[in-house]
Design a protein around this motif. Structure first.
Motif, PDB file in Angstrom:
ATOM      1  N   TRP A   6       4.060  10.301  12.564  1.00 15.44           N
ATOM      2  CA  TRP A   6       3.471   8.981  13.249  1.00 15.44           C
ATOM      3  C   TRP A   6       3.597   9.636  15.506  1.00 15.44           C
ATOM      4  O   TRP A   6       3.158   9.125  15.734  1.00 15.44           O
ATOM      5  CB  TRP A   6       4.427   8.280  12.758  1.00 15.44           C
ATOM      6  CG  TRP A   6       3.513   7.553  11.843  1.00 15.44           C
ATOM      7  CD1 TRP A   6       4.265   7.274  10.415  1.00 15.44           C
ATOM      8  CD2 TRP A   6       2.433   6.898  10.949  1.00 15.44           C
ATOM      9  NE1 TRP A   6       3.903   7.183   9.892  1.00 15.44           N
ATOM     10  CE2 TRP A   6       3.129   6.719   9.774  1.00 15.44           C
ATOM     11  CE3 TRP A   6       0.958   6.952  11.562  1.00 15.44           C
ATOM     12  CZ2 TRP A   6       1.741   6.254   9.116  1.00 15.44           C
ATOM     13  CZ3 TRP A   6       0.483   6.476  10.812  1.00 15.44           C
ATOM     14  CH2 TRP A   6       0.905   6.035   9.567  1.00 15.44           C
ATOM     15  N   ARG A  36       7.667  -1.958   1.497  1.00 15.52           N
ATOM     16  CA  ARG A  36       7.352  -4.013   1.290  1.00 15.52           C
ATOM     17  C   ARG A  36       7.990  -4.950   2.900  1.00 15.52           C
ATOM     18  O   ARG A  36       6.804  -4.997   2.980  1.00 15.52           O
ATOM     19  CB  ARG A  36       6.407  -4.555   0.732  1.00 15.52           C
ATOM     20  CG  ARG A  36       5.943  -5.520   0.795  1.00 15.52           C
ATOM     21  CD  ARG A  36       3.920  -5.280   1.190  1.00 15.52           C
ATOM     22  NE  ARG A  36       3.707  -5.608   2.673  1.00 15.52           N
ATOM     23  CZ  ARG A  36       2.974  -4.935   3.373  1.00 15.52           C
ATOM     24  NH1 ARG A  36       1.954  -4.509   2.663  1.00 15.52           N
ATOM     25  NH2 ARG A  36       3.272  -5.610   4.404  1.00 15.52           N
ATOM     26  N   GLU A  45      -4.132  -3.884  12.279  1.00 14.41           N
ATOM     27  CA  GLU A  45      -4.378  -2.572  12.773  1.00 14.41           C
ATOM     28  C   GLU A  45      -3.242  -1.948  11.867  1.00 14.41           C
ATOM     29  O   GLU A  45      -3.242  -0.864  11.064  1.00 14.41           O
ATOM     30  CB  GLU A  45      -4.636  -2.453  13.314  1.00 14.41           C
ATOM     31  CG  GLU A  45      -5.584  -1.538  13.626  1.00 14.41           C
ATOM     32  CD  GLU A  45      -6.591  -1.126  11.717  1.00 14.41           C
ATOM     33  OE1 GLU A  45      -6.568   0.441  11.554  1.00 14.41           O
ATOM     34  OE2 GLU A  45      -7.139  -1.637  11.279  1.00 14.41           O
ATOM     35  N   GLU A  54      -0.243  -1.825  11.025  1.00 14.26           N
ATOM     36  CA  GLU A  54       0.208  -2.434   9.446  1.00 14.26           C
ATOM     37  C   GLU A  54      -0.531  -1.933   8.363  1.00 14.26           C
ATOM     38  O   GLU A  54      -0.186  -0.838   7.530  1.00 14.26           O
ATOM     39  CB  GLU A  54       1.119  -3.642   9.303  1.00 14.26           C
ATOM     40  CG  GLU A  54       0.989  -4.319   7.979  1.00 14.26           C
ATOM     41  CD  GLU A  54       2.049  -6.127   7.438  1.00 14.26           C
ATOM     42  OE1 GLU A  54       1.175  -6.186   6.866  1.00 14.26           O
ATOM     43  OE2 GLU A  54       1.695  -6.311   8.799  1.00 14.26           O
ATOM     44  N   ARG A  55      -1.544  -2.325   8.496  1.00  9.88           N
ATOM     45  CA  ARG A  55      -2.564  -1.752   7.627  1.00  9.88           C
ATOM     46  C   ARG A  55      -2.094   0.358   7.459  1.00  9.88           C
ATOM     47  O   ARG A  55      -2.687   0.484   6.636  1.00  9.88           O
ATOM     48  CB  ARG A  55      -3.919  -1.896   8.197  1.00  9.88           C
ATOM     49  CG  ARG A  55      -5.145  -1.265   6.687  1.00  9.88           C
ATOM     50  CD  ARG A  55      -6.846  -1.589   6.829  1.00  9.88           C
ATOM     51  NE  ARG A  55      -6.500  -0.422   8.307  1.00  9.88           N
ATOM     52  CZ  ARG A  55      -7.020   0.469   8.341  1.00  9.88           C
ATOM     53  NH1 ARG A  55      -6.859   1.316   7.674  1.00  9.88           N
ATOM     54  NH2 ARG A  55      -7.620   1.163   9.701  1.00  9.88           N
ATOM     55  N   GLN A  56      -2.248   0.350   9.027  1.00 13.68           N
ATOM     56  CA  GLN A  56      -2.640   2.525   8.661  1.00 13.68           C
ATOM     57  C   GLN A  56      -0.827   2.299   7.967  1.00 13.68           C
ATOM     58  O   GLN A  56      -1.081   3.762   7.635  1.00 13.68           O
ATOM     59  CB  GLN A  56      -2.801   2.800  10.313  1.00 13.68           C
ATOM     60  CG  GLN A  56      -4.122   3.052  10.740  1.00 13.68           C
ATOM     61  CD  GLN A  56      -3.725   3.285  12.289  1.00 13.68           C
ATOM     62  OE1 GLN A  56      -3.384   2.659  13.027  1.00 13.68           O
ATOM     63  NE2 GLN A  56      -3.295   4.958  12.019  1.00 13.68           N
ATOM     64  N   TRP A  70       1.351   1.333   5.947  1.00 11.13           N
ATOM     65  CA  TRP A  70       0.820   0.352   4.610  1.00 11.13           C
ATOM     66  C   TRP A  70       0.027   1.610   4.099  1.00 11.13           C
ATOM     67  O   TRP A  70       0.197   2.266   2.993  1.00 11.13           O
ATOM     68  CB  TRP A  70       0.505  -1.443   4.842  1.00 11.13           C
ATOM     69  CG  TRP A  70       1.209  -1.297   3.198  1.00 11.13           C
ATOM     70  CD1 TRP A  70       0.166  -1.664   1.791  1.00 11.13           C
ATOM     71  CD2 TRP A  70       1.972  -1.153   2.347  1.00 11.13           C
ATOM     72  NE1 TRP A  70       0.695  -1.226   0.851  1.00 11.13           N
ATOM     73  CE2 TRP A  70       1.149  -1.493   0.731  1.00 11.13           C
ATOM     74  CE3 TRP A  70       3.674  -0.949   2.704  1.00 11.13           C
ATOM     75  CZ2 TRP A  70       2.811  -1.365  -0.310  1.00 11.13           C
ATOM     76  CZ3 TRP A  70       4.150  -1.507   1.904  1.00 11.13           C
ATOM     77  CH2 TRP A  70       3.622  -1.289   0.334  1.00 11.13           C
ATOM     78  N   GLU A  71      -0.992   1.937   4.143  1.00  9.67           N
ATOM     79  CA  GLU A  71      -1.943   3.367   3.992  1.00  9.67           C
ATOM     80  C   GLU A  71      -1.417   4.023   3.214  1.00  9.67           C
ATOM     81  O   GLU A  71      -1.067   5.135   2.043  1.00  9.67           O
ATOM     82  CB  GLU A  71      -2.734   3.201   4.437  1.00  9.67           C
ATOM     83  CG  GLU A  71      -3.619   1.777   3.693  1.00  9.67           C
ATOM     84  CD  GLU A  71      -5.498   1.907   4.978  1.00  9.67           C
ATOM     85  OE1 GLU A  71      -6.091   3.417   5.331  1.00  9.67           O
ATOM     86  OE2 GLU A  71      -6.616   1.306   4.510  1.00  9.67           O
ATOM     87  N   TYR A  72      -0.447   4.894   4.785  1.00 15.38           N
ATOM     88  CA  TYR A  72       0.386   5.893   4.526  1.00 15.38           C
ATOM     89  C   TYR A  72       1.132   5.987   3.506  1.00 15.38           C
ATOM     90  O   TYR A  72       1.460   6.816   2.846  1.00 15.38           O
ATOM     91  CB  TYR A  72       1.109   6.073   5.644  1.00 15.38           C
ATOM     92  CG  TYR A  72       1.534   7.469   5.679  1.00 15.38           C
ATOM     93  CD1 TYR A  72       1.076   9.022   5.208  1.00 15.38           C
ATOM     94  CD2 TYR A  72       2.977   7.160   5.803  1.00 15.38           C
ATOM     95  CE1 TYR A  72       2.447   9.903   4.777  1.00 15.38           C
ATOM     96  CE2 TYR A  72       3.740   8.544   5.250  1.00 15.38           C
ATOM     97  CZ  TYR A  72       3.337   9.612   5.209  1.00 15.38           C
ATOM     98  OH  TYR A  72       4.656  10.885   4.693  1.00 15.38           O
ATOM     99  N   THR A 126       1.816   3.985   0.791  1.00 19.33           N
ATOM    100  CA  THR A 126       1.107   3.960  -0.657  1.00 19.33           C
ATOM    101  C   THR A 126       0.448   5.492  -0.962  1.00 19.33           C
ATOM    102  O   THR A 126       0.962   5.653  -2.227  1.00 19.33           O
ATOM    103  CB  THR A 126       0.045   2.813  -0.471  1.00 19.33           C
ATOM    104  OG1 THR A 126      -0.755   2.785  -0.055  1.00 19.33           O
ATOM    105  CG2 THR A 126       0.757   0.755  -0.511  1.00 19.33           C
ATOM    106  N   TYR A 127      -0.112   5.849  -0.146  1.00 14.28           N
ATOM    107  CA  TYR A 127      -0.544   7.483  -0.577  1.00 14.28           C
ATOM    108  C   TYR A 127       1.391   8.211  -0.898  1.00 14.28           C
ATOM    109  O   TYR A 127       0.851   9.122  -1.573  1.00 14.28           O
ATOM    110  CB  TYR A 127      -1.453   8.033   0.625  1.00 14.28           C
ATOM    111  CG  TYR A 127      -1.463   9.110  -0.019  1.00 14.28           C
ATOM    112  CD1 TYR A 127      -2.302   9.800  -0.132  1.00 14.28           C
ATOM    113  CD2 TYR A 127      -0.537  10.623   1.008  1.00 14.28           C
ATOM    114  CE1 TYR A 127      -2.007  10.984  -0.243  1.00 14.28           C
ATOM    115  CE2 TYR A 127      -0.798  11.311   0.922  1.00 14.28           C
ATOM    116  CZ  TYR A 127      -1.554  11.887   0.006  1.00 14.28           C
ATOM    117  OH  TYR A 127      -1.387  13.456   0.321  1.00 14.28           O
TER     118      TYR A 127
END
Length: 134
Positions: free
Chosen positions: A65, A102, A113, A115-117, A119-121, A123-124
């Motif tokens: 990051w 989580r 925003e 948190e979304r970034q 979490w997307e990483y 989960t990927y």
């Protein structure tokens, strides 16, 4: 007042936006508190103390990051799939990993925003580690 030309200010990295090392320290520590109690995931960590695994994940995420490059300096290229190959990572392990992550992400209380970034990483990354059907 003189206008600053667009593009001349250095943007903060995600690492800086979320609070730097302290945030990643909290995230990973909380995650491993869950792993320590998990009958499916705990056996995947052969070290008696989860501290070394906690350090590795924290340093990896910090570097990913935009933080210090300590992970690569100490361990070389991440090669995540290769490093996880000795372990059976099936859908159940994937789900358990994400469940603990989580909980850890929620405790950070990041801006939506950010948190979304994150979490997307995560989960990927969890999906890409699955190496066994079932």
């Amino acid at each position: 007042m003189t206008e600053i030309p667009r593009g001349t200010l250095q943007e903060q990295t995600f690492y800086e936006q979320v609070g730097g090392e302290e945030t990643f320290r909290r995230l990973v520590h909380r995650f491993y508190q869950g792993v320590a109690e998990d009958p499916l995931l705990r056996p995947m960590y052969p070290e008696e103390d989860l501290g070394p695994a906690e350090d590795r994940l924290r340093l990896f995420l910090m570097q990913y990051w935009g933080g210090p490059r300590t992970y690569s300096e100490n361990r070389g290229h991440p090669r995540l799939r290769m490093r996880h190959a000795p372990f059976t990572v099936n859908r159940e392990a994937h789900d358990a990993w994400l469940r603990h992550m989580r909980d850890a992400v929620d405790e950070l209380e990041l801006a939506p925003e950010l948190e979304r970034q994150l979490w997307e990483y995560l989960t990927y990354a969890a999906a890409s580690m699955v190496n066994t059907a079932g």
